[in-house]
Design a protein around this motif. Structure first.
Motif, PDB file in Angstrom:
ATOM      1  N   THR A   1       0.793  -1.234   0.000  1.00 17.45           N
ATOM      2  CA  THR A   1       0.000   0.000   0.000  1.00 17.45           C
ATOM      3  C   THR A   1       0.825   1.283   0.000  1.00 17.45           C
ATOM      4  O   THR A   1       0.435   2.257  -0.649  1.00 17.45           O
ATOM      5  CB  THR A   1      -0.917   0.032   1.234  1.00 17.45           C
ATOM      6  OG1 THR A   1      -0.107  -0.175   2.408  1.00 17.45           O
ATOM      7  CG2 THR A   1      -1.981  -1.055   1.162  1.00 17.45           C
TER       8      THR A   1
ATOM      9  N   GLN B   1      -4.334  -5.694  -5.126  1.00 14.76           N
ATOM     10  CA  GLN B   1      -3.880  -4.998  -3.925  1.00 14.76           C
ATOM     11  C   GLN B   1      -4.740  -5.367  -2.733  1.00 14.76           C
ATOM     12  O   GLN B   1      -4.222  -5.647  -1.642  1.00 14.76           O
ATOM     13  CB  GLN B   1      -3.925  -3.482  -4.139  1.00 14.76           C
ATOM     14  CG  GLN B   1      -3.336  -2.693  -2.985  1.00 14.76           C
ATOM     15  CD  GLN B   1      -3.505  -1.193  -3.155  1.00 14.76           C
ATOM     16  OE1 GLN B   1      -4.614  -0.688  -3.200  1.00 14.76           O
ATOM     17  NE2 GLN B   1      -2.392  -0.481  -3.264  1.00 14.76           N
TER      18      GLN B   1
ATOM     19  N   LEU C   1      -3.349  -7.319   0.547  1.00 17.26           N
ATOM     20  CA  LEU C   1      -3.473  -6.574   1.792  1.00 17.26           C
ATOM     21  C   LEU C   1      -4.164  -7.407   2.865  1.00 17.26           C
ATOM     22  O   LEU C   1      -3.645  -7.594   3.972  1.00 17.26           O
ATOM     23  CB  LEU C   1      -4.266  -5.286   1.528  1.00 17.26           C
ATOM     24  CG  LEU C   1      -4.716  -4.474   2.740  1.00 17.26           C
ATOM     25  CD1 LEU C   1      -3.514  -3.904   3.465  1.00 17.26           C
ATOM     26  CD2 LEU C   1      -5.659  -3.365   2.312  1.00 17.26           C
TER      27      LEU C   1
ATOM     28  N   TYR D   1      -5.994   3.453  -0.632  1.00 17.94           N
ATOM     29  CA  TYR D   1      -5.701   2.171  -1.254  1.00 17.94           C
ATOM     30  C   TYR D   1      -7.005   1.401  -1.426  1.00 17.94           C
ATOM     31  O   TYR D   1      -8.064   1.826  -0.954  1.00 17.94           O
ATOM     32  CB  TYR D   1      -4.684   1.371  -0.431  1.00 17.94           C
ATOM     33  CG  TYR D   1      -5.063   1.194   1.026  1.00 17.94           C
ATOM     34  CD1 TYR D   1      -5.888   0.145   1.442  1.00 17.94           C
ATOM     35  CD2 TYR D   1      -4.588   2.060   2.004  1.00 17.94           C
ATOM     36  CE1 TYR D   1      -6.232  -0.014   2.773  1.00 17.94           C
ATOM     37  CE2 TYR D   1      -4.922   1.908   3.330  1.00 17.94           C
ATOM     38  CZ  TYR D   1      -5.746   0.868   3.713  1.00 17.94           C
ATOM     39  OH  TYR D   1      -6.096   0.708   5.029  1.00 17.94           O
TER      40      TYR D   1
ATOM     41  N   GLU E   1      -9.223  -0.856  -0.337  1.00 13.30           N
ATOM     42  CA  GLU E   1      -9.735  -1.610   0.802  1.00 13.30           C
ATOM     43  C   GLU E   1     -11.109  -2.166   0.428  1.00 13.30           C
ATOM     44  O   GLU E   1     -11.877  -1.531  -0.290  1.00 13.30           O
ATOM     45  CB  GLU E   1      -9.808  -0.682   2.011  1.00 13.30           C
ATOM     46  CG  GLU E   1      -9.940  -1.383   3.339  1.00 13.30           C
ATOM     47  CD  GLU E   1     -11.376  -1.500   3.786  1.00 13.30           C
ATOM     48  OE1 GLU E   1     -11.648  -2.359   4.639  1.00 13.30           O
ATOM     49  OE2 GLU E   1     -12.211  -0.739   3.287  1.00 13.30           O
TER      50      GLU E   1
END
Length: 314
Positions: free
Chosen positions: A79, A102, A106, A180, A182
């Protein structure tokens, strides 16, 4: 699930806002973030190098620590470079599939970190409660299996989310109000019934945090009982001293999670940037602080570092 009359469409790229409401302070905010990320990179790379280089550190405790350092490296690198690009260059675009990737990495590596912290609690339990069986129980084979199980659990739990998000209709625009990708932030752009995603996300988070923490606490109950049965006070301090670094790592990882969870419920109507800053703190703080904790508290690592500096000064 999606209603049958909605076609699955997604934007080619998303636009990451950064920290909503604090766009004018992005450059200043980036300074502590960049500093923390640099510390995380240097600290975790140093830990991995020392554990690999020193044969005396090829023990279960340090092998688990190397796993934790590797996870922290990936977790922060997933991130932070993207966030710094937003803050410094206003490079806000991220492709749809890069966003899903991502998000997958994550959340997967967050789950792996929890698993490794649990494994480290088991390591301390065996070392203190069953010291005669330490080398026979925690073999290289078992450590490898624990690492593989941590990866398998994370991948199994997180794999459904990207596939589910691919089949939604994104009618609320491509702008993600976050630094980022999420999961919750992406789901907010979806039209249709996202109840399964929301329930699944909460269930996985609760399952991981509650179950892992429960077993960690149980391990320390047995450890405390064993320590209190030791004859001398010096032996008690020495035995419990081997757990201080791990307890500190547990607190550095789970405390931001608890604070963020409480803030989401208590301060539900607070400015969005407060929740986002807490989320970033959760991602940055453990990778930054864990190498410092183990570097300061672990004698073998500290001695190796001192020997390296002494060689350079000779």
């Amino acid at each position: 699930m999606l209603p049958s009359n909605i076609t699955s469409t997604h934007p080619a790229t998303f636009l990451l806002v950064g920290i909503p409401g604090l766009e004018h302070l992005h450059v200043w905010i980036s300074i502590p973030f960049c500093f923390a990320y640099t510390l995380a990179l240097l600290g975790n790379c140093t830990l991995i190098f020392i554990i690999r280089a020193d044969a005396a550190l090829h023990e279960p405790m340090y092998l688990f620590l190397a796993m934790l350092a590797t996870i922290d490296l990936v977790l922060s690198s997933t991130t932070l470079p993207q966030m710094l690009a937003i803050f410094w260059f206003r490079d806000r675009e991220i492709s749809f599939f890069a966003c899903l990737a991502q998000m997958f990495f994550l959340h997967s590596f967050s789950i792996m970190e929890s698993a490794v912290l649990l494994a480290m609690a088991f390591d301390r339990y065996v070392a203190i409660c069953k010291p005669l069986y330490y080398t026979t129980v925690l073999t290289r084979s078992l450590i490898t299996k624990i690492g593989m199980a941590a990866v398998a659990r994370a991948v199994t739990l997180m794999t459904p989310l990207p596939f589910l998000l691919r089949h939604f209709h994104y009618c609320r625009g491509p702008v993600i109000a976050h630094c980022y990708c999420e999961h919750v932030a992406v789901v907010r752009l979806v039209c249709g019934d996202t109840s399964f995603n929301n329930i699944y996300g909460i269930a996985v988070a609760m399952f991981i945090v509650v179950l892992d923490l429960l077993f960690v606490i149980l391990s320390y109950v047995f450890i405390l009982q064993a320590v209190l049965q030791l004859a001398s006070q010096e032996s008690r301090y020495k035995a419990f001293g081997t757990c201080v670094s791990h307890i500190s790592a547990i607190l550095s990882t789970y405390t931001p999670v608890v604070i963020s969870s409480v803030m989401h419920r208590v301060a539900r109507h607070a400015a969005p940037h407060i929740h986002i800053l807490l989320a970033i703190f959760y991602l940055l703080f453990p990778p930054m602080i864990n190498p410092i904790i183990y570097g300061v508290k672990t004698k073998q690592i500290r001695d190796y570092m001192l020997s390296l500096f002494q060689r350079k000064n000779m």
